[in-house]
Design a protein around this motif. Sequence first.
Motif, PDB file in Angstrom:
ATOM      1  N   GLU A 174      13.852   8.555  46.021  1.00  0.00           N
ATOM      2  CA  GLU A 174      13.181   7.890  44.907  1.00  0.00           C
ATOM      3  C   GLU A 174      13.999   7.966  43.625  1.00  0.00           C
ATOM      4  O   GLU A 174      13.960   7.061  42.790  1.00  0.00           O
ATOM      5  CB  GLU A 174      11.797   8.514  44.681  1.00  0.00           C
ATOM      6  CG  GLU A 174      10.822   8.251  45.819  1.00  0.00           C
ATOM      7  CD  GLU A 174       9.442   8.773  45.504  1.00  0.00           C
ATOM      8  OE1 GLU A 174       9.234   9.265  44.366  1.00  0.00           O
ATOM      9  OE2 GLU A 174       8.552   8.695  46.382  1.00  0.00           O
ATOM     10  N   ALA A 212      20.960   1.552  45.970  1.00  0.00           N
ATOM     11  CA  ALA A 212      19.953   0.833  46.744  1.00  0.00           C
ATOM     12  C   ALA A 212      19.849   1.393  48.158  1.00  0.00           C
ATOM     13  O   ALA A 212      18.747   1.531  48.709  1.00  0.00           O
ATOM     14  CB  ALA A 212      20.296  -0.656  46.780  1.00  0.00           C
ATOM     15  N   LEU A 256      18.379   2.926  39.301  1.00  0.00           N
ATOM     16  CA  LEU A 256      18.508   1.478  39.162  1.00  0.00           C
ATOM     17  C   LEU A 256      17.592   0.959  38.060  1.00  0.00           C
ATOM     18  O   LEU A 256      17.965   0.081  37.273  1.00  0.00           O
ATOM     19  CB  LEU A 256      18.174   0.788  40.480  1.00  0.00           C
ATOM     20  CG  LEU A 256      19.206   0.922  41.607  1.00  0.00           C
ATOM     21  CD1 LEU A 256      18.656   0.339  42.901  1.00  0.00           C
ATOM     22  CD2 LEU A 256      20.505   0.228  41.223  1.00  0.00           C
ATOM     23  N   ALA A 311      18.002   4.549  48.039  1.00  0.00           N
ATOM     24  CA  ALA A 311      16.581   4.275  47.842  1.00  0.00           C
ATOM     25  C   ALA A 311      15.921   3.863  49.160  1.00  0.00           C
ATOM     26  O   ALA A 311      14.791   4.279  49.456  1.00  0.00           O
ATOM     27  CB  ALA A 311      16.402   3.181  46.790  1.00  0.00           C
ATOM     28  N   LEU A 365      14.420  -4.768  48.542  1.00  0.00           N
ATOM     29  CA  LEU A 365      15.601  -3.981  48.878  1.00  0.00           C
ATOM     30  C   LEU A 365      16.035  -4.121  50.344  1.00  0.00           C
ATOM     31  O   LEU A 365      17.237  -4.245  50.620  1.00  0.00           O
ATOM     32  CB  LEU A 365      15.366  -2.506  48.551  1.00  0.00           C
ATOM     33  CG  LEU A 365      15.546  -2.088  47.089  1.00  0.00           C
ATOM     34  CD1 LEU A 365      15.215  -0.611  46.934  1.00  0.00           C
ATOM     35  CD2 LEU A 365      16.961  -2.375  46.600  1.00  0.00           C
ATOM     36  N   PHE A 404      16.307   4.984  43.203  1.00  0.00           N
ATOM     37  CA  PHE A 404      15.664   3.776  42.686  1.00  0.00           C
ATOM     38  C   PHE A 404      15.392   3.916  41.192  1.00  0.00           C
ATOM     39  O   PHE A 404      15.542   2.969  40.426  1.00  0.00           O
ATOM     40  CB  PHE A 404      14.358   3.486  43.430  1.00  0.00           C
ATOM     41  CG  PHE A 404      13.713   2.203  42.988  1.00  0.00           C
ATOM     42  CD1 PHE A 404      14.218   0.982  43.411  1.00  0.00           C
ATOM     43  CD2 PHE A 404      12.618   2.212  42.139  1.00  0.00           C
ATOM     44  CE1 PHE A 404      13.649  -0.208  43.000  1.00  0.00           C
ATOM     45  CE2 PHE A 404      12.034   1.026  41.722  1.00  0.00           C
ATOM     46  CZ  PHE A 404      12.550  -0.194  42.152  1.00  0.00           C
ATOM     47  N   GLU A 405      14.990   5.108  40.767  1.00  0.00           N
ATOM     48  CA  GLU A 405      14.778   5.342  39.334  1.00  0.00           C
ATOM     49  C   GLU A 405      16.063   5.114  38.552  1.00  0.00           C
ATOM     50  O   GLU A 405      16.037   4.623  37.421  1.00  0.00           O
ATOM     51  CB  GLU A 405      14.271   6.777  39.112  1.00  0.00           C
ATOM     52  CG  GLU A 405      12.850   7.002  39.620  1.00  0.00           C
ATOM     53  CD  GLU A 405      12.445   8.459  39.558  1.00  0.00           C
ATOM     54  OE1 GLU A 405      13.240   9.271  39.036  1.00  0.00           O
ATOM     55  OE2 GLU A 405      11.352   8.795  40.038  1.00  0.00           O
ATOM     56  N   TYR A 428      11.949  -3.555  44.310  1.00  0.00           N
ATOM     57  CA  TYR A 428      11.555  -2.494  45.240  1.00  0.00           C
ATOM     58  C   TYR A 428      11.192  -3.082  46.608  1.00  0.00           C
ATOM     59  O   TYR A 428      11.624  -2.571  47.650  1.00  0.00           O
ATOM     60  CB  TYR A 428      10.373  -1.726  44.663  1.00  0.00           C
ATOM     61  CG  TYR A 428       9.948  -0.526  45.468  1.00  0.00           C
ATOM     62  CD1 TYR A 428      10.634   0.678  45.369  1.00  0.00           C
ATOM     63  CD2 TYR A 428       8.849  -0.597  46.327  1.00  0.00           C
ATOM     64  CE1 TYR A 428      10.250   1.791  46.112  1.00  0.00           C
ATOM     65  CE2 TYR A 428       8.457   0.497  47.066  1.00  0.00           C
ATOM     66  CZ  TYR A 428       9.156   1.686  46.961  1.00  0.00           C
ATOM     67  OH  TYR A 428       8.777   2.778  47.698  1.00  0.00           O
TER      68      TYR A 428
END
Length: 210
Positions: free
Chosen positions: A30, A22, A36, A25, A73, A33-34, A70
């Motif tokens: 990016e 996190a 996660l 991210a 966060l 985050f992908e 998203y």
Amino acid sequence: MQIDQQQESPWRGKRGSDGHLAQRALEGDESAFEALVQRYSGPLFSFICHFLGDYDQACDILQQVLLQLYLSLPGLHLSVPLKPWLFQVARNRCLDELRRKRAVTFSELEGGGEEGEELPVAVESIADGRPLPDELAERHDLQRLLLEAIDSLPPRFRAVVLLRYTAQLSFAEIGQALSMPEATAKTYFQRSKPLLRASLTGQVRAGTPS
């Protein structure tokens, strides 16, 4: 926000903590985050789909949950796992969808309840008796029967059982997700077992020629 899960992520297969991913991210990575998304999409979708019983709705709700992740966060406590928070968001989104589509009472779903709360006599009177017959798995699709049995549970029990079976959350995590004490989550899970057994046994008997 469009998440392309087909692209290969440099975080794929890595065991970075939720907080580390996190934070990456938030710093603009990016692929973190992908990672996660890849970590939680499967169990989240399974929970949502079983909760709603609708594949297309589940796809929409999953995207809403990921979008909320998203956007949230920056305000999340990154030192704790995201899983209980994510399933709480998913459950709330499911309830919103059910409220929108159905005129039903959701008092049971929304109240955490107390461990000592009295249950209807009919529920308490079902004995946790003999094990399921060994031939059950041979005669029927056990997974389908189990999901149908879970669907027949009282709503407050159903949410606990789905989180335990489909998301494999601990009772502490279930308590966090459903805003109830851990002991209450354990109690609801234990009280659901005779109901599941009775429902499964009834389905077996109904499907067995006399």
